[in-house]
Design a protein around this motif. Sequence first.
Motif, short mmCIF file in Angstrom:
data_model
loop_
_atom_site.label_atom_id
_atom_site.label_comp_id
_atom_site.label_asym_id
_atom_site.label_seq_id
_atom_site.Cartn_x
_atom_site.Cartn_y
_atom_site.Cartn_z
N ILE A 52 -23.99 -40.29 -15.85
CA ILE A 52 -23.02 -41.26 -16.39
C ILE A 52 -23.47 -41.70 -17.77
CG2 ILE A 52 -22.12 -43.61 -16.12
CD1 ILE A 52 -22.27 -43.06 -13.03
N TYR A 53 -24.75 -42.01 -17.90
CA TYR A 53 -25.29 -42.44 -19.19
C TYR A 53 -25.14 -41.33 -20.23
CZ TYR A 53 -28.58 -43.90 -22.74
OH TYR A 53 -29.15 -44.25 -23.93
N ALA A 54 -25.49 -40.12 -19.87
CA ALA A 54 -25.44 -39.00 -20.82
C ALA A 54 -24.02 -38.71 -21.28
CB ALA A 54 -26.06 -37.75 -20.20
N SER A 55 -23.06 -38.93 -20.40
CA SER A 55 -21.68 -38.62 -20.76
C SER A 55 -20.93 -39.82 -21.34
CB SER A 55 -20.93 -38.08 -19.54
OG SER A 55 -20.84 -39.07 -18.54
N SER A 56 -21.64 -40.94 -21.51
CA SER A 56 -20.99 -42.13 -22.06
C SER A 56 -20.62 -41.90 -23.52
CB SER A 56 -21.90 -43.35 -21.93
OG SER A 56 -22.97 -43.27 -22.84
N ASP A 113 -28.29 -51.39 -18.38
CA ASP A 113 -27.13 -52.17 -18.85
C ASP A 113 -26.00 -51.25 -19.30
OD1 ASP A 113 -28.48 -54.54 -18.34
OD2 ASP A 113 -29.01 -54.89 -20.44
N GLN A 114 -26.34 -50.16 -19.98
CA GLN A 114 -25.32 -49.21 -20.43
C GLN A 114 -24.63 -48.53 -19.25
OE1 GLN A 114 -24.22 -48.62 -23.58
NE2 GLN A 114 -22.70 -47.24 -22.72
N ILE A 115 -25.41 -48.17 -18.24
CA ILE A 115 -24.84 -47.52 -17.05
C ILE A 115 -23.93 -48.50 -16.33
CG2 ILE A 115 -25.38 -46.56 -14.78
CD1 ILE A 115 -27.98 -45.44 -16.15
N LEU A 138 -19.93 -48.08 -15.56
CA LEU A 138 -19.37 -48.20 -14.20
C LEU A 138 -18.28 -49.26 -14.15
CD1 LEU A 138 -22.63 -47.87 -12.08
CD2 LEU A 138 -20.76 -46.20 -12.23
N ARG A 139 -18.48 -50.35 -14.87
CA ARG A 139 -17.46 -51.41 -14.91
C ARG A 139 -16.20 -50.92 -15.60
NH1 ARG A 139 -21.61 -56.30 -15.98
NH2 ARG A 139 -22.01 -56.73 -13.80
N GLN A 140 -16.36 -50.10 -16.64
CA GLN A 140 -15.21 -49.54 -17.35
C GLN A 140 -14.39 -48.68 -16.39
OE1 GLN A 140 -15.23 -51.51 -20.03
NE2 GLN A 140 -14.73 -49.80 -21.35
N VAL A 141 -15.05 -47.86 -15.60
CA VAL A 141 -14.36 -47.01 -14.64
C VAL A 141 -13.66 -47.88 -13.58
CG1 VAL A 141 -14.69 -45.30 -12.79
CG2 VAL A 141 -15.86 -45.02 -14.97
N ASP A 142 -14.38 -48.89 -13.09
CA ASP A 142 -13.84 -49.77 -12.06
C ASP A 142 -12.61 -50.53 -12.57
OD1 ASP A 142 -13.93 -50.96 -9.44
OD2 ASP A 142 -14.64 -52.79 -10.41
N SER A 143 -12.63 -50.98 -13.81
CA SER A 143 -11.51 -51.75 -14.34
C SER A 143 -10.30 -50.87 -14.65
CB SER A 143 -11.93 -52.52 -15.59
OG SER A 143 -12.21 -51.65 -16.65
N SER A 144 -10.51 -49.58 -14.79
CA SER A 144 -9.39 -48.70 -15.10
C SER A 144 -8.71 -48.16 -13.84
CB SER A 144 -9.84 -47.52 -15.98
OG SER A 144 -10.70 -46.67 -15.24
N THR A 145 -9.27 -48.48 -12.67
CA THR A 145 -8.63 -47.99 -11.42
C THR A 145 -7.83 -49.05 -10.75
OG1 THR A 145 -10.65 -48.52 -10.18
CG2 THR A 145 -10.38 -46.25 -10.97
#
Length: 101
Positions: free
Chosen positions: A45-49, A88-90, A94-101
């Motif tokens: 997740i971090y690497a693909s951010s 913190d970045q990870i 994860l919050r970005q993904v959660d808020s978009s669903t």
Amino acid sequence: MKKTRTSGGSSIRNFHRRFYDCADSAHLLEYIGQVWMQIEPYMAIYASSKSDHRDSNIEHRQIFAAITTRDLNALLVLTSRHLNRTADQIIHELRQVDSST
């Protein structure tokens, strides 16, 4: 220093492995291998951010400098800071993904 961002985080894992190899401890490497298996999905997740990872690259250089000068106190502080910022970045991703669903 090589860029550490690749799909799946394999380059990140290889980069960090170079540091761990310096310890020349089979037990430590085995333990770290187990830890990496647990965190690898998060590192992917971090690497693909979308982050450009400049801070991480700077931190890696600082950590390397602390290792080469054998400055244990600086190494501990820098490593802690690096781990916390990465976490913190990870969490942010994860919050970005959660808020978009």
